[in-house]
Every structure is written in C-alpha cells, then in structure tokens.
Design an enzyme around this catalytic site. Structure first.
Site, PDB file in Angstrom:
ATOM      1  N   LYS A 152      15.143   6.530  11.142  1.00 25.73           N
ATOM      2  CA  LYS A 152      15.259   7.207   9.849  1.00 25.73           C
ATOM      3  C   LYS A 152      16.531   8.063   9.795  1.00 25.73           C
ATOM      4  O   LYS A 152      17.170   8.175   8.745  1.00 25.73           O
ATOM      5  CB  LYS A 152      14.011   8.058   9.588  1.00 25.73           C
ATOM      6  CG  LYS A 152      12.743   7.238   9.380  1.00 25.73           C
ATOM      7  CD  LYS A 152      12.871   6.304   8.186  1.00 25.73           C
ATOM      8  CE  LYS A 152      11.660   5.459   7.957  1.00 25.73           C
ATOM      9  NZ  LYS A 152      11.753   4.609   6.751  1.00 25.73           N
ATOM     10  N   SER A 185       0.851  -1.194   0.000  1.00 20.07           N
ATOM     11  CA  SER A 185       0.000   0.000   0.000  1.00 20.07           C
ATOM     12  C   SER A 185       0.883   1.240   0.000  1.00 20.07           C
ATOM     13  O   SER A 185       2.116   1.154   0.042  1.00 20.07           O
ATOM     14  CB  SER A 185      -0.913   0.020   1.244  1.00 20.07           C
ATOM     15  OG  SER A 185      -0.145   0.180   2.431  1.00 20.07           O
ATOM     16  N   TYR A 200      10.729   5.950  15.344  1.00 18.43           N
ATOM     17  CA  TYR A 200      10.667   6.040  13.886  1.00 18.43           C
ATOM     18  C   TYR A 200      11.685   7.053  13.371  1.00 18.43           C
ATOM     19  O   TYR A 200      12.490   6.762  12.480  1.00 18.43           O
ATOM     20  CB  TYR A 200       9.247   6.443  13.484  1.00 18.43           C
ATOM     21  CG  TYR A 200       8.990   6.487  12.005  1.00 18.43           C
ATOM     22  CD1 TYR A 200       8.532   5.359  11.326  1.00 18.43           C
ATOM     23  CD2 TYR A 200       9.166   7.656  11.269  1.00 18.43           C
ATOM     24  CE1 TYR A 200       8.269   5.396   9.965  1.00 18.43           C
ATOM     25  CE2 TYR A 200       8.919   7.708   9.918  1.00 18.43           C
ATOM     26  CZ  TYR A 200       8.465   6.576   9.263  1.00 18.43           C
ATOM     27  OH  TYR A 200       8.218   6.617   7.912  1.00 18.43           O
ATOM     28  N   THR A 217      -1.068   8.344   3.197  1.00 19.38           N
ATOM     29  CA  THR A 217      -0.977   6.896   3.028  1.00 19.38           C
ATOM     30  C   THR A 217      -1.746   6.187   4.139  1.00 19.38           C
ATOM     31  O   THR A 217      -1.998   6.763   5.204  1.00 19.38           O
ATOM     32  CB  THR A 217       0.483   6.425   3.076  1.00 19.38           C
ATOM     33  OG1 THR A 217       1.005   6.680   4.397  1.00 19.38           O
ATOM     34  CG2 THR A 217       1.330   7.158   2.046  1.00 19.38           C
ATOM     35  N   SER A 226      12.664   9.707   6.162  1.00 22.71           N
ATOM     36  CA  SER A 226      11.574  10.603   6.548  1.00 22.71           C
ATOM     37  C   SER A 226      12.161  11.946   6.949  1.00 22.71           C
ATOM     38  O   SER A 226      13.239  12.014   7.566  1.00 22.71           O
ATOM     39  CB  SER A 226      10.802  10.007   7.719  1.00 22.71           C
ATOM     40  OG  SER A 226       9.977  10.973   8.341  1.00 22.71           O
TER      41      SER A 226
END
Length: 310
Positions: free
Chosen positions: A201, A49, A197, A232, A171
């Site tokens: 990154k 996705s 996260y 998303t 990111s």
C-alpha cells in the site's frame, strides 16, 4: 482545518465512523449531483463485497455504467444483485479478472473499448508468503503489478474518455512502512501478511505521482486514497482480533468508499498525483524514517514495468 489534522494524526478518531461524521459536517457543498456520471463507464476491481461493492454501488447511483471486476464469478453475481437493488436504473455487469494473474488481466483488458473510471480496489492479506502464477509475491502482484498492468493495458480504452480517472485504494496502514524498493517481493526477513499488505500500500501511494505524470499525455488522472477503518468481510477474515477490538468504531463500507466515489465524480477533477482521505489531501509521511530517498520510487517503477513486460 486544525481539528481535521488532529483527527488524522490521532488515527483512532480520524479513521473511525466518528471521524467521518465530524468531517462531513465541514465539507463544502460539492457532492456529485445525481446523474453526474451518466454515460460514463466505471470499472471497479475487487467488487464482490466490502469497499469494492460499496464503490460500485456509489458510482452506479450517480448514473455510471459499472463493471464489477471480480475473481470469483459466483460471488460477483451475488454482488451484482445487491448493487442492482441499490441502483435499479443503472447499467451493471460483472467481468472475471484475477488482477494477480497477468494473462487474466490482458484477456480482460482486451475486451474493454471505453473506460472513464478505473478503481483499483482488489486486495489480499495472506497468512503466509505465497506467489502468483507469474512468480511474484501475492500482495505485490495484487496491489501493485496487477493494477499497473491493467491500467497500461486499458490505456487505449482510457484515451477514449475525455476525462479518464484512475483511483488506487490504499490503506492508512501504509504510514507504518518505508518503501521496500530493495526487496519488493518480500523475499528476506520474517514474513507477516499485515506487513506485506502495508508495504504494498505504501508502494501504491509512492507510485501515484509518477503514474500521474506517466499517463498525463493520455489524458488520464491518477489518485490514491485510503478508506479509514471500514467493517468489511475482508477485515473480518484477515484481522478478526483487530475487528473485535474496534468493531464499534468501524465505518460502514459506504463511508469507507465515499472518497473513492468523490474522486471519480467530483467536478472539477481533483489535482492528480495526490493522496486523499475523507475528501481532503493527506500527507504521505507521518512516521519518521518512512520517506524514501531521492530516486527510490522511480527505481521501484522501473522494476514493476520490467516485471509486467515479460
């Protein structure tokens, strides 16, 4: 150039669909031509996705033989149908691989004989600290250790290419974090998924120049990029409040995936080891105090190589 830099530093306009639209007007005429990737094999992780699916579709439209590397085969087959509809002429298949599971990575890599493009897009943003089956913090395993092991395991297949390219999808959130070299597994302090996260990154971006040099003798170029703010399913699931706040400014997945596709297909290939956004090299440091000390990125790479060797 100055206008582009202002967009980048002010974040909201630069990372939004507005920033994409404004910058695109000034891009040179270097869009990869139809068929630019014909005969080339492209692997995209996290392709069920969002950005991964959009990247796979973009590569397929350019003629690549695309492998959607997914953890959930059912969701992967649904994505496969959508990508086939977007690129009916392309050769596309799914393959199961959990990039946070070292055994799964090795099993998958053993079945691939030729790889020209490897896009590391798989990502997680957990609500609480969790560990992979191998005992590593899950964002670190998914964003750093898994991609490193997968690329190392695919080196024979990448060497079969005359222009191997590896792309790490990072990111913009990484700008907020220093390199957590002393605690890469996030074992100390209050755990926050968004921080984990962003930390991992940052690791991707700091390791990019080192990996570019490490794999240069194999004929493999390494790049990292960030997509801006794209709408998303992963964003909706992980950061619903943020999505609601900036929903009207969010990019489409295709706009977010644009630079990854461009890095994979543009000729001549961009300079390896750099960090990109909207088809332009970006600085690695904006927030004071986030630049690592000399040798810290090398120390992190040593830790990662030891972790995947077991």
């Amino acid at each position: 150039m100055l206008f582009d830099t202002v967009l980048d530093r002010t974040v909201l306009p630069g990372y939004s669909r507005l920033g994409y639209a404004l910058r695109r007007r000034a891009w040179p005429s270097d869009d990869p031509a139809p068929g630019a990737l014909r005969g080339r094999v492209a692997l995209v992780t996290g392709a069920s996705s969002g950005l991964g699916e959009a990247t796979a579709a973009g590569l397929a439209r350019l003629g690549a033989d695309v492998v959607l590397v997914v953890r959930d085969r059912g969701r992967g087959e649904q994505a496969l149908a959508r990508v086939r509809a977007a690129a009916p002429e392309a050769k596309i298949r799914t393959a199961r691989c959990d990039v946070a599971d070292f055994a799964s990575v090795r099993e998958f890599a053993a079945g691939e004989s030729r790889v020209d493009i490897l896009v590391h897009n798989a990502g997680v943003l957990p609500a609480r600290r969790d560990e992979s089956v191998d005992g590593h913090e899950i964002t670190f395993a998914t964003h750093v250790l898994g991609p490193l092991l997968l690329t190392e395991s695919l080196l024979p297949a990448l060497r079969a290419s005359d222009d191997g390219r590896v792309i790490l999808v990072s990111s913009g959130g990484m700008y907020t974090q220093p390199l957590a070299v002393d605690d890469p597994e996030y074992r100390t302090g209050r755990y926050r998924g968004a921080t984990a996260y962003a930390r991992t990154k940052r690791m991707q971006v700091e390791l990019t120049p080192l990996l570019a040099e490490r794999w240069r003798p194999d004929g493999v170029a390494v790049h990292s990029t960030h997509p801006g703010w794209a709408d998303t399913p992963g964003l909706a699931d992980s950061l619903p409040a943020f999505r609601k706040l900036v929903r009207l400014a969010l990019r489409t997945p295709e706009q977010g995936a644009d630079t990854a596709v461009w890095l994979a297909a543009t000729e001549p290939g961009p300079q390896p080891g750099r960090f990109w956004h909207d088809r332009r090299e970006r600085p690695r440091y904006v927030v004071p105090g986030t630049r690592p000390k000399a040798g810290e990125a090398e120390r992190l790479l040593e830790y990662c190589l030891a972790a995947i060797a077991g």
